[in-house]
Design a protein around this motif. Structure first.
Motif, short mmCIF file in Angstrom:
data_model
loop_
_atom_site.label_atom_id
_atom_site.label_comp_id
_atom_site.label_asym_id
_atom_site.label_seq_id
_atom_site.Cartn_x
_atom_site.Cartn_y
_atom_site.Cartn_z
N UNK B 94 0.87 -0.94 0.03
CA UNK B 94 0.09 0.15 -0.08
C UNK B 94 0.90 1.15 -0.01
N UNK B 95 1.91 1.35 0.91
CA UNK B 95 2.81 2.55 0.78
C UNK B 95 3.62 2.67 -0.37
N UNK B 96 3.83 1.47 -1.21
CA UNK B 96 4.62 1.77 -2.29
C UNK B 96 4.36 1.74 -3.68
N UNK B 97 2.72 1.71 -3.60
CA UNK B 97 2.11 1.82 -4.88
C UNK B 97 2.02 3.19 -5.40
N UNK B 98 1.69 3.45 -6.73
CA UNK B 98 1.66 4.82 -7.36
C UNK B 98 -0.05 4.85 -7.31
N UNK B 99 -0.65 5.92 -7.72
CA UNK B 99 -1.91 6.20 -8.11
C UNK B 99 -2.55 5.10 -9.00
N UNK B 100 -3.65 4.74 -8.60
CA UNK B 100 -4.02 3.39 -9.16
C UNK B 100 -4.60 3.74 -10.75
N UNK B 101 -3.47 3.96 -11.51
CA UNK B 101 -3.73 4.21 -13.02
C UNK B 101 -4.30 2.79 -13.87
#
Lengths: 474, 441
Positions: B94-101
């Motif tokens: 969760x911490x290291x994900x980007x905006x959910x494109x």
């Protein structure tokens, strides 16, 4: 997956708070009913979020070559340090003498980031890149106003710019003048010359630009704007190519924003919190959002209001814990490691581009900086497989896709930014997977139109989502 | 130096040779030569190993004072944070994900935002919520921008909103060339008569804070009605803990509800990361800034979630977008959602009740024991102002600080105190006896 509202029920709860040890007081008017929030046990709560977290892909799950986003590794020491109670348990309105450590973090980070960018002062208040853009543009606005030059109402933005650039300029009250890029993806210098005038407030530019090329005419560009009386704004989205190698301040920029959550290794959190510090040359420093950190003769630090501050852009001192993480990164890399990171980001991008050239057309086939743009127009024409299809195919093969359909000047664009924290072996694996997809595009395009098939859901109907918005559970 | 580059010198040579250049520096041939930094140009300390960085940064943290007892709020509140909150929001995917494109591999984040949006609606009573903005102040500023149209261009703000919120609204308005009119206060609350007199045909909106900066409970419904009677939109900036008990923004007739989400599970952290929440009526939906998650179906008819209504946003609309916001405070929104789910309807109400009860105890004891009068007589929630001279205020704060207690925030006319569920009666009694001594009672 069940929603949290579809679990538990009346009587399910956690045991968290004590009985009241003072007389109970009720407000004279209360809401008609309690907030109808979820009612779950701790087991249900923790399992629910564990289930959700399994359907997320982060940098720690695998390679993330998302162009323009600099998805580098987020070091663990940064997280440990940002979790220190000496930082997390400090009230933002404590007196200065009780927060010397926090002010020290801000000051040290400012000093280091000014060295890297060639700026004189910096504020950590903006909470994201776009917020920084808005702040920087207000500095330009205040500067022209302070000189009685209110006629400067236009901001020039190349057509290859991030969408935030024109949006920020509009929010700052400017009219946006879009100028076309040249055939090499760089600023069309003649078009710029024609665009500037007594109404020019400034130019916003990313360098290296959004196609991953360092604009060799950069000094000429900033001189044209300055000669016309404008200011030059540097969008720091692509600083990862050049930190410690060349400085925006030396390219002729007056004001910049950085993305600590890109270049300086702080995590993206699924869309934030980020941090978008704004740096400026001395002539703009008096306009910075206040307060800024100043050191006294005895080394003590305090918060001071700049003379003609544009005012705050956020409460308190911005996303402070993000600055703590960035400072850890700056201390770790230091004067040798900062340029070393950028040079390897550029090396990795060029190596990956080299490996992929056999299968994919490059939009600009030159030495790139930290990222490159592939043009799948030819592939789409030949096979019917689009940039979107390749991206969705990657999902089945365990790679986060590159940025799709950006910049807008390349129609079937895939923008690839591997970053310096990926190994040679990983880059070769990425290239092999892209090769596999290029083969599939020719042999079985239908498979790619239908991708992904191994993910928890297949392609989602975005048109229906926008046409009949369901934005909450009910 | 520390380093996160996993490329060895021999691999580097292989890679350079494959590309066809002979050095890393040769990759920068497009950069004008005299612009390149030389060795020694970069004024930074040498890099450090992890052990040294840990020592260095821990030393900085130790230079801060951690107060045992905090009786200060003023926009940032020390509340109890359930253990489950930290354990969820520290999960590294969760911490290291980007905006959910890429929604197919981001359903976890998208669903968590969808749930957050729902909970913000449940808390405020509003119809729709966005996925977050930077903080409460920028939420208020964005809300004022939502309410403007060609004819209605002026923004009215209560003098009783947090001074930093007012300042941010003014900064944003400097950008958009908008007039901001401050509606004066009377006895620590918004002056309703003045509001009626000030609002004109060009009024876009009126921004009220509930409870206000001085802790006072405003007569929100009546003030909202005044705004609506003048054809202006009504924006309420609410404290999310107080919102669990007080009439909702929807019940008060608000068109837009915003607020600082920090009390929902985020530590004080010297001011951030915090969370701006924004919710609105359905009629205002398409003017909301920022990301919004919507429910849809995949090709097999399975329920799923995507970022939606992006026709409002900068990457599509560029200079015509409703806002420039791109990155928001997603992980903080997740924090707030986990917090609200952990607390539930009863826990939220209990926290609110404990806060207001303890604040009333503190206020009554400061009055009766230390003879510190309240500056304002009206009903308050979990903050209140005691009247005293600046030098007395300083003496009180110094004496409390010596005992590890952070006293009230200095404001015009006295000190702004706050109590939350974290403060015990014993701690308050100790603080009261110190104040009593300073005041010579």
């Amino acid at each position: 997956m069940k929603l949290i509202f579809e679990q538990g029920g009346a009587g399910h709860c956690l045991s968290l708070l004590p009985e009241c040890d003072v007389p109970v007081v009720r407000p004279s008017k209360v809401r008609a009913e309690k907030a109808p929030l979820p009612q779950v046990s701790e087991t249900e709560l923790v399992r629910h979020y564990r289930t959700l977290s399994k359907q997320v892909y982060g940098v720690n799950d695998g390679v993330y070559p998302l162009g323009s986003c600099t998805m580098k590794y987020n070091p663990k020491i940064n997280e440990d340090m940002a979790a220190l109670p000496g930082f997390t348990d400090v009230h933002p309105l404590q007196p200065d003498h009780t927060v010397q450590g926090c002010l020290g973090v801000l000051k040290e980070a400012e000093t280091a980031l000014c060295s890297i960018t060639g700026m004189d002062r910096m504020t950590m208040q903006p909470a994201a890149g776009a917020h920084g853009e808005f702040t920087g543009l207000l500095l330009i606005k205040a500067y022209h106003r302070s000189r009685g030059d209110a006629a400067r109402t236009k901001i020039i933005v190349p057509d290859s710019a991030h969408g935030t650039n024109p949006a920020s300029a509009a929010m700052a009250g400017f009219t946006v003048v879009n100028i076309p890029s040249g055939p090499d993806g760089c600023v069309d210098v003649e078009a710029l010359r024609k665009a500037v005038g007594p109404d020019t407030a400034g130019l916003m530019l990313t360098n290296p630009n959004t196609v991953g090329i360092f604009d060799k005419n950069i000094l000429e560009i900033t001189e044209i704007v300055h000669a016309a009386g404008g200011q030059c704004y540097y969008d720091g989205a692509n600083l990862n190519a050049v930190m410690g190698v060349v400085r925006p301040g030396d390219m002729g920029f007056d004001v910049i924003h950085l993305n600590l959550h890109k270049t300086f290794s702080t995590p993206h959190g699924g869309g934030g919190p980020g941090s978008g510090p704004v740096g400026c040359k001395a002539h703009l420093a008096q306009f910075l959002p206040g307060p800024v950190v100043e050191a006294a003769g005895d080394g003590s630090l305090s918060l001071v209001q700049p003379e003609q501050s544009i005012g705050r852009v956020r409460t308190f001192q911005g996303n402070f814990l993000v600055a703590v993480r960035a400072l850890c990164y700056l201390k770790t890399l230091g004067r040798e490691g900062i340029p070393d990171a950028s040079k390897h980001a550029v090396l990795n991008a060029n190596y990956l581009m080299h490996l992929m050239k056999a299968d994919y057309d490059m939009a600009y086939d030159v030495t790139c900086m930290h990222e490159f743009v592939m043009d799948l127009g030819h592939m789409k024409h030949e096979t019917g497989v689009s940039a979107m299809d390749i991206a969705k195919g990657l999902l089945d093969l365990g790679i986060h896709p590159p940025t799709m359909y950006f910049p807008l000047i390349v129609h079937e664009a895939l923008m690839v930014e591997p970053t310096e924290t990926e190994s040679k072996e990983t880059l070769e694996e990425v290239a092999a997977i892209f090769h596999q997809l290029a083969v599939t595009a020719h042999t079985d395009p239908e498979a790619l139109h239908n991708a992904p098939s191994k993910t928890p859901v297949s392609r989602l109907d975005e048109v229906a989502a926008a046409r009949h918005p369901i934005l909450r559970w009910s | 130096m520390g380093r996160y580059v996993p490329i060895t010198p021999s691999e580097e040579r292989e890679m350079l040779s494959a590309i066809g250049v002979d050095s890393l520096e040769a990759l920068y041939e497009s950069v004008p030569h005299d612009m390149l930094l030389k060795d020694g140009d970069l004024d930074l300390p040498a890099g450090k190993c992890e052990l040294e960085v840990r020592a260095d940064v821990t030393n900085l943290a130790e230079q801060n004072t951690r107060f045992r007892t905090v009786l200060r709020g003023a926009g940032a509140y020390r509340h109890f944070i359930p253990a489950a909150v930290g354990s969820v929001v520290r999960r590294e995917e969760l911490v290291t994900a980007y905006t959910p494109y890429q929604p197919e591999i981001s359903q976890g984040i998208l669903q968590s935002i969808f749930e957050y949006q729902t909970m913000i609606c449940q808390l405020t009573g509003m119809d729709v919520s966005n996925a977050s903005v930077y903080d409460g102040a920028t939420a208020a500023a964005e809300a004022t921008a939502m309410c403007k149209d060609r004819k209605r261009v002026k923004v009215y703000v209560s003098a009783c909103v947090h001074p930093q919120v007012l300042e941010v609204v003014k900064t944003y308005s400097f950008g958009s060339n908008t007039d901001v009119i401050v509606v004066p206060a009377k006895d620590g609350r918004t002056d309703a008569e003045a509001l009626t007199g000030l609002l004109g045909a060009d009024a876009a909106c009126f921004l009220l804070q509930q409870p206000n900066y001085f802790g006072q409970v405003e007569n929100a419904e009546a003030l909202g009605a005044i705004a609506h009677a003048a054809g202006a939109k009504f924006i309420m900036s609410v404290n999310p803990i107080a919102a669990a008990l007080l009439p909702t923004p929807a019940e008060c007739g608000a068109d837009v509800a915003v607020g600082e989400g920090q009390p929902l599970g985020m530590p004080l952290s010297f001011g951030g990361p915090y969370l701006g929440f924004m919710a609105a009526t359905n009629a205002m939906l398409r003017k909301l800034p920022g990301r919004i998650v919507g429910q849809t179906e995949d090709r097999e008819g399975r329920r799923g979630y995507v970022l939606t209504l992006s026709a409002r946003e900068q990457h599509i609309r560029r200079e015509k977008a409703s806002s420039n916001i791109c990155s928001n405070e997603a992980l903080c929104a997740l924090t707030a959602a986990v917090y609200m789910a952990a607390m539930g309807p009863d826990g939220m109400e209990q926290a609110a009740s404990l806060c207001t009860s303890k604040a009333h105890y503190l206020a009554s004891q400061l009055q009766s024991e230390a003879k510190l009068p309240l500056l304002y007589e009206g009903e308050f929630f979990h903050e209140f102002v005691t009247a005293c001279k600046p030098e007395t205020a300083q003496a009180i704060l110094d004496a409390l600080e010596a005992k590890g207690i952070l006293g009230g925030q200095p404001v015009e006319g006295g000190l702004l105190w706050c109590a939350t569920e974290l403060v015990t009666k014993t701690e308050m009694d100790q603080a009261i006896s110190i104040v009593k001594e300073v005041c010579g009672q």
